[in-house]
Scaffold this motif. Structure first.
Motif, PDB file in Angstrom:
ATOM      1  N   GLY A  32     -44.850  47.089  58.550  1.00 46.55           N
ATOM      2  CA  GLY A  32     -43.556  46.405  58.446  1.00 46.55           C
ATOM      3  C   GLY A  32     -43.216  46.122  56.992  1.00 46.55           C
ATOM      4  N   ILE A  33     -42.746  44.909  56.747  1.00 49.47           N
ATOM      5  CA  ILE A  33     -42.401  44.505  55.378  1.00 49.47           C
ATOM      6  C   ILE A  33     -43.596  43.752  54.807  1.00 49.47           C
ATOM      7  CG2 ILE A  33     -40.835  43.028  54.031  1.00 49.47           C
ATOM      8  CD1 ILE A  33     -38.746  43.571  56.283  1.00 49.47           C
ATOM      9  N   PRO A  34     -44.056  44.088  53.596  1.00 46.69           N
ATOM     10  CA  PRO A  34     -45.212  43.369  53.041  1.00 46.69           C
ATOM     11  C   PRO A  34     -45.012  41.854  53.093  1.00 46.69           C
ATOM     12  CG  PRO A  34     -44.659  45.226  51.646  1.00 46.69           C
ATOM     13  CD  PRO A  34     -43.579  45.143  52.688  1.00 46.69           C
ATOM     14  N   GLY A  35     -46.059  41.153  53.531  1.00 49.96           N
ATOM     15  CA  GLY A  35     -46.006  39.687  53.530  1.00 49.96           C
ATOM     16  C   GLY A  35     -45.211  39.089  54.662  1.00 49.96           C
ATOM     17  N   ASN A  36     -44.901  39.878  55.685  1.00 45.16           N
ATOM     18  CA  ASN A  36     -44.099  39.309  56.770  1.00 45.16           C
ATOM     19  C   ASN A  36     -44.919  38.959  58.013  1.00 45.16           C
ATOM     20  OD1 ASN A  36     -41.542  38.425  56.583  1.00 45.16           O
ATOM     21  ND2 ASN A  36     -40.655  40.058  57.860  1.00 45.16           N
ATOM     22  N   GLY A  37     -46.249  39.087  57.916  1.00 45.59           N
ATOM     23  CA  GLY A  37     -47.107  38.692  59.032  1.00 45.59           C
ATOM     24  C   GLY A  37     -47.519  37.237  58.875  1.00 45.59           C
ATOM     25  N   GLN A  38     -48.820  36.980  58.928  1.00 43.35           N
ATOM     26  CA  GLN A  38     -49.307  35.601  58.760  1.00 43.35           C
ATOM     27  C   GLN A  38     -48.955  35.046  57.371  1.00 43.35           C
ATOM     28  OE1 GLN A  38     -53.521  36.335  59.711  1.00 43.35           O
ATOM     29  NE2 GLN A  38     -53.392  34.597  61.094  1.00 43.35           N
ATOM     30  N   SER A  39     -48.709  35.929  56.423  1.00 43.93           N
ATOM     31  CA  SER A  39     -48.421  35.481  55.051  1.00 43.93           C
ATOM     32  C   SER A  39     -46.947  35.130  54.847  1.00 43.93           C
ATOM     33  CB  SER A  39     -48.815  36.581  54.051  1.00 43.93           C
ATOM     34  OG  SER A  39     -50.165  36.937  54.210  1.00 43.93           O
ATOM     35  N   GLY A  40     -46.129  35.177  55.908  1.00 42.26           N
ATOM     36  CA  GLY A  40     -44.697  34.941  55.768  1.00 42.26           C
ATOM     37  C   GLY A  40     -44.334  33.492  55.481  1.00 42.26           C
ATOM     38  N   GLY A  41     -43.066  33.291  55.083  1.00 39.07           N
ATOM     39  CA  GLY A  41     -42.600  31.935  54.762  1.00 39.07           C
ATOM     40  C   GLY A  41     -42.662  31.690  53.261  1.00 39.07           C
ATOM     41  N   SER A  42     -42.196  30.511  52.826  1.00 37.69           N
ATOM     42  CA  SER A  42     -42.073  30.311  51.378  1.00 37.69           C
ATOM     43  C   SER A  42     -43.107  29.389  50.750  1.00 37.69           C
ATOM     44  CB  SER A  42     -40.668  29.842  51.005  1.00 37.69           C
ATOM     45  OG  SER A  42     -40.009  29.262  52.047  1.00 37.69           O
ATOM     46  N   SER A  43     -44.081  28.893  51.504  1.00 40.21           N
ATOM     47  CA  SER A  43     -45.090  28.053  50.837  1.00 40.21           C
ATOM     48  C   SER A  43     -46.370  28.002  51.656  1.00 40.21           C
ATOM     49  CB  SER A  43     -44.554  26.627  50.666  1.00 40.21           C
ATOM     50  OG  SER A  43     -44.424  26.034  51.942  1.00 40.21           O
ATOM     51  N   ARG A  44     -47.448  27.709  50.968  1.00 34.95           N
ATOM     52  CA  ARG A  44     -48.749  27.412  51.587  1.00 34.95           C
ATOM     53  C   ARG A  44     -49.403  26.334  50.730  1.00 34.95           C
ATOM     54  NH1 ARG A  44     -46.830  30.256  54.785  1.00 34.95           N
ATOM     55  NH2 ARG A  44     -47.698  31.970  55.976  1.00 34.95           N
ATOM     56  N   ILE A  45     -50.371  25.644  51.332  1.00 32.41           N
ATOM     57  CA  ILE A  45     -51.100  24.639  50.555  1.00 32.41           C
ATOM     58  C   ILE A  45     -52.239  25.315  49.800  1.00 32.41           C
ATOM     59  CG2 ILE A  45     -52.517  22.553  50.660  1.00 32.41           C
ATOM     60  CD1 ILE A  45     -51.140  21.850  53.297  1.00 32.41           C
ATOM     61  N   PHE A  46     -52.295  25.055  48.501  1.00 33.27           N
ATOM     62  CA  PHE A  46     -53.528  25.341  47.765  1.00 33.27           C
ATOM     63  C   PHE A  46     -54.275  24.013  47.635  1.00 33.27           C
ATOM     64  CE2 PHE A  46     -56.464  25.148  44.467  1.00 33.27           C
ATOM     65  CZ  PHE A  46     -57.147  26.334  44.581  1.00 33.27           C
ATOM     66  N   ARG A  47     -55.507  23.949  48.079  1.00 34.60           N
ATOM     67  CA  ARG A  47     -56.272  22.700  47.999  1.00 34.60           C
ATOM     68  C   ARG A  47     -57.731  22.996  47.721  1.00 34.60           C
ATOM     69  NH1 ARG A  47     -58.747  22.631  53.508  1.00 34.60           N
ATOM     70  NH2 ARG A  47     -57.447  24.027  54.732  1.00 34.60           N
ATOM     71  N   HIS A  48     -58.390  22.018  47.103  1.00 37.17           N
ATOM     72  CA  HIS A  48     -59.841  22.093  46.956  1.00 37.17           C
ATOM     73  C   HIS A  48     -60.541  21.359  48.107  1.00 37.17           C
ATOM     74  CE1 HIS A  48     -58.532  22.801  42.764  1.00 37.17           C
ATOM     75  NE2 HIS A  48     -59.567  23.612  42.756  1.00 37.17           N
ATOM     76  N   ALA A  49     -59.834  20.417  48.754  1.00 38.59           N
ATOM     77  CA  ALA A  49     -60.453  19.556  49.766  1.00 38.59           C
ATOM     78  C   ALA A  49     -60.906  20.373  50.976  1.00 38.59           C
ATOM     79  CB  ALA A  49     -59.456  18.484  50.211  1.00 38.59           C
ATOM     80  N   HIS A  50     -62.209  20.539  51.110  1.00 42.45           N
ATOM     81  CA  HIS A  50     -62.813  21.234  52.237  1.00 42.45           C
ATOM     82  C   HIS A  50     -64.092  20.507  52.603  1.00 42.45           C
ATOM     83  CE1 HIS A  50     -60.429  24.664  50.608  1.00 42.45           C
ATOM     84  NE2 HIS A  50     -60.309  24.969  51.882  1.00 42.45           N
ATOM     85  N   ASP A  51     -64.564  20.745  53.826  1.00 43.16           N
ATOM     86  CA  ASP A  51     -65.851  20.156  54.215  1.00 43.16           C
ATOM     87  C   ASP A  51     -67.022  20.978  53.688  1.00 43.16           C
ATOM     88  OD1 ASP A  51     -64.668  18.086  55.644  1.00 43.16           O
ATOM     89  OD2 ASP A  51     -64.300  19.419  57.348  1.00 43.16           O
ATOM     90  N   ASP A  52     -66.827  22.287  53.577  1.00 44.82           N
ATOM     91  CA  ASP A  52     -67.901  23.169  53.128  1.00 44.82           C
ATOM     92  C   ASP A  52     -67.873  23.230  51.592  1.00 44.82           C
ATOM     93  OD1 ASP A  52     -69.531  25.291  52.405  1.00 44.82           O
ATOM     94  OD2 ASP A  52     -68.914  26.562  54.083  1.00 44.82           O
TER      95      ASP A  52
END
Ligand SMILES: Cc1cc2nc3c(=O)[nH]c(=O)nc-3n(C[C@H](O)[C@H](O)[C@H](O)COP(=O)(O)OP(=O)(O)OC[C@H]3O[C@@H](n4cnc5c(N)ncnc54)[C@H](O)[C@@H]3O)c2cc1C
Length: 366
Positions: A32-52
């Motif tokens: 399809g169109i690059p970035g239109n699957g799970q990567s779609g939309g205009s933002s995601r969180i970048f975070r360091h906070a993880h349990d692992d």
């Protein structure tokens, strides 16, 4: 070396660029169109906070690559909005984060959250502030990587990726079948299907939820921290939030799962309306600085490994590497370099081996 990458989401694009930077001849197949699957939309969180703790360090390494890409592409890819987490895990996460050199985190009282997220009503209990968290500018990232790879991108659906006894790999696509030295499958929620066809059953559970966008009441807020709310104060499921580019809207998702049918559709027709109602109710209470009628929405397809929401691993079948996991956007630059190293050197790093259960409890040291 001639390598096929199946899928032009953030993971496939990052892997393809890392391979290209190593001098590999790479071909990316995208139906399809690059970035239109799970990567779609205009933002995601970048975070360091993880349990692992391994993910804290890998997020830090990934941020280093995001910053290098910002220089390379001449555009901002991770905002400086910061991040706030609330809920019972924050004290443990604070310890895990601050054990890694160079990660800037602090604990504050939950009532102070509006200092970082002005639309918030605040929380009881402690809050964890991650100063170097931010919103990933997903469209800028996908656009820049796609532009760099434009001569290597083929718009076609891959039906099968077949490793041959000689070590070669055949990629069977709608338009043609082509032979490669190696292949990488990064097909998002379709990865498990392609892997299953070559006998590799992946332990991926598929579900979905909907993320809604809300306008900021005051028009524009220059700085809005990303949010991870597991406090249970305003909802019985966890919630997350991300500022949208431009500072006029904020995306909010509640993690109440929606069942997905075998053909990867949403099984329950009423689920969207329920999710909308529940998310609006959450916004009214937790984020009163937002107008509680959504101005947009995005389906969040979840491809969860059994050991955790941030679980991630790479499987190998002959000369085919298969990437699976969830919440991969922030880590994609690092995943790309690690998978490219595995493809070129033939040796996958320890963290990405399935028995390392990255994103879950660390495996005991051998
Ligand atoms: C709303 C939402 C919010 C999220 N929030 C966060 C977050 O805050 N932080 C975070 O880090 N992550 C988050 N995630 C998860 C993150 O976005 C995904 O883990 C990541 O985008 C997955 O990228 P991918 O490249 O693996 O898959 P995709 O982006 O789905 O890419 C796979 C590509 O493969 C293509 N494809 C599939 N099958 C074939 C085939 N047979 N032939 C050719 N092409 C094929 C698809 O068209 C698609 O473009 C969120 C996801 C969603 C949807």
């Amino acid at each position: 070396m001639n390598v096929a990458v199946v899928g032009a989401g953030i993971v496939g694009l990052s892997t393809a660029v890392a391979l290209m930077d190593r001098g590999v001849t790479v071909t990316v197949f995208e139906r399809g169109i690059p970035g239109n699957g799970q990567s779609g939309g205009s933002s995601r969180i970048f975070r360091h906070a993880h349990d692992d703790p391994r993910l804290v360090e890998l997020a830090q390494r990934s941020l280093g690559i995001w910053r290098t890409w910002e220089q390379r592409f001449g555009t901002q890819l991770v905002s400086s909005d910061g991040g706030v987490a609330v809920g019972p895990a924050v004290l443990r996460r604070f310890e895990v984060m601050t054990a890694v050199d160079g990660v800037a985190a602090m604990l504050v009282d939950g009532a102070e959250v509006p200092r970082f997220l002005p639309m918030s009503a605040g929380y009881d209990g402690p809050a964890l502030v991650d100063h170097t968290a931010g919103a990933i500018r997903t469209r800028a990232a996908i656009g820049s990587l796609t532009e760099l790879l434009r001569d290597r991108l083929i718009t076609d659906e891959v039906y099968a990726v077949a490793p041959r006894p000689t070590g070669a790999v055949d990629v069977v696509a709608g338009g043609s079948t082509a032979r490669f030295d190696r292949a990488v499958i990064c097909a998002g929620r379709h990865t498990a299907q392609l892997a299953g066809a070559i006998g590799r059953a992946l332990p991926v559970a598929l579900e979905a939820h909907i993320r809604f966008e809300f306008a900021v009441r005051d028009g524009r807020v220059p700085q809005m921290a990303c949010l991870q709310d597991a406090s249970g104060q305003y909802s019985d499921v966890s919630a997350y939030g991300t500022p949208q580019p431009g500072g006029r809207a904020y995306a909010v998702g509640l993690s109440r799962p929606i069942a997905v049918s075998d053909d990867l559709g949403v099984a329950d027709a009423d689920a969207f309306a329920q999710a909308r109602q529940e998310t609006c109710a959450y916004v009214r209470q937790a984020l009163p600085g937002l107008a509680p009628q959504p101005v947009g929405s995005r389906a969040c397809w979840i491809t969860r490994l059994p050991w955790g929401d941030d679980g991630l691993a790479v499987w190998q079948e002959g000369n085919v590497h298969i990437v699976a996991g969830h919440n991969l956007f922030k880590l994609a630059p690092w995943i790309g370099t690690a998978v490219a190293d595995a493809v070129v050197d033939g040796e996958l790093c320890d963290e990405l081996r399935p028995d390392a259960t990255l994103g879950g409890a660390p495996a005991p040291r051998r």
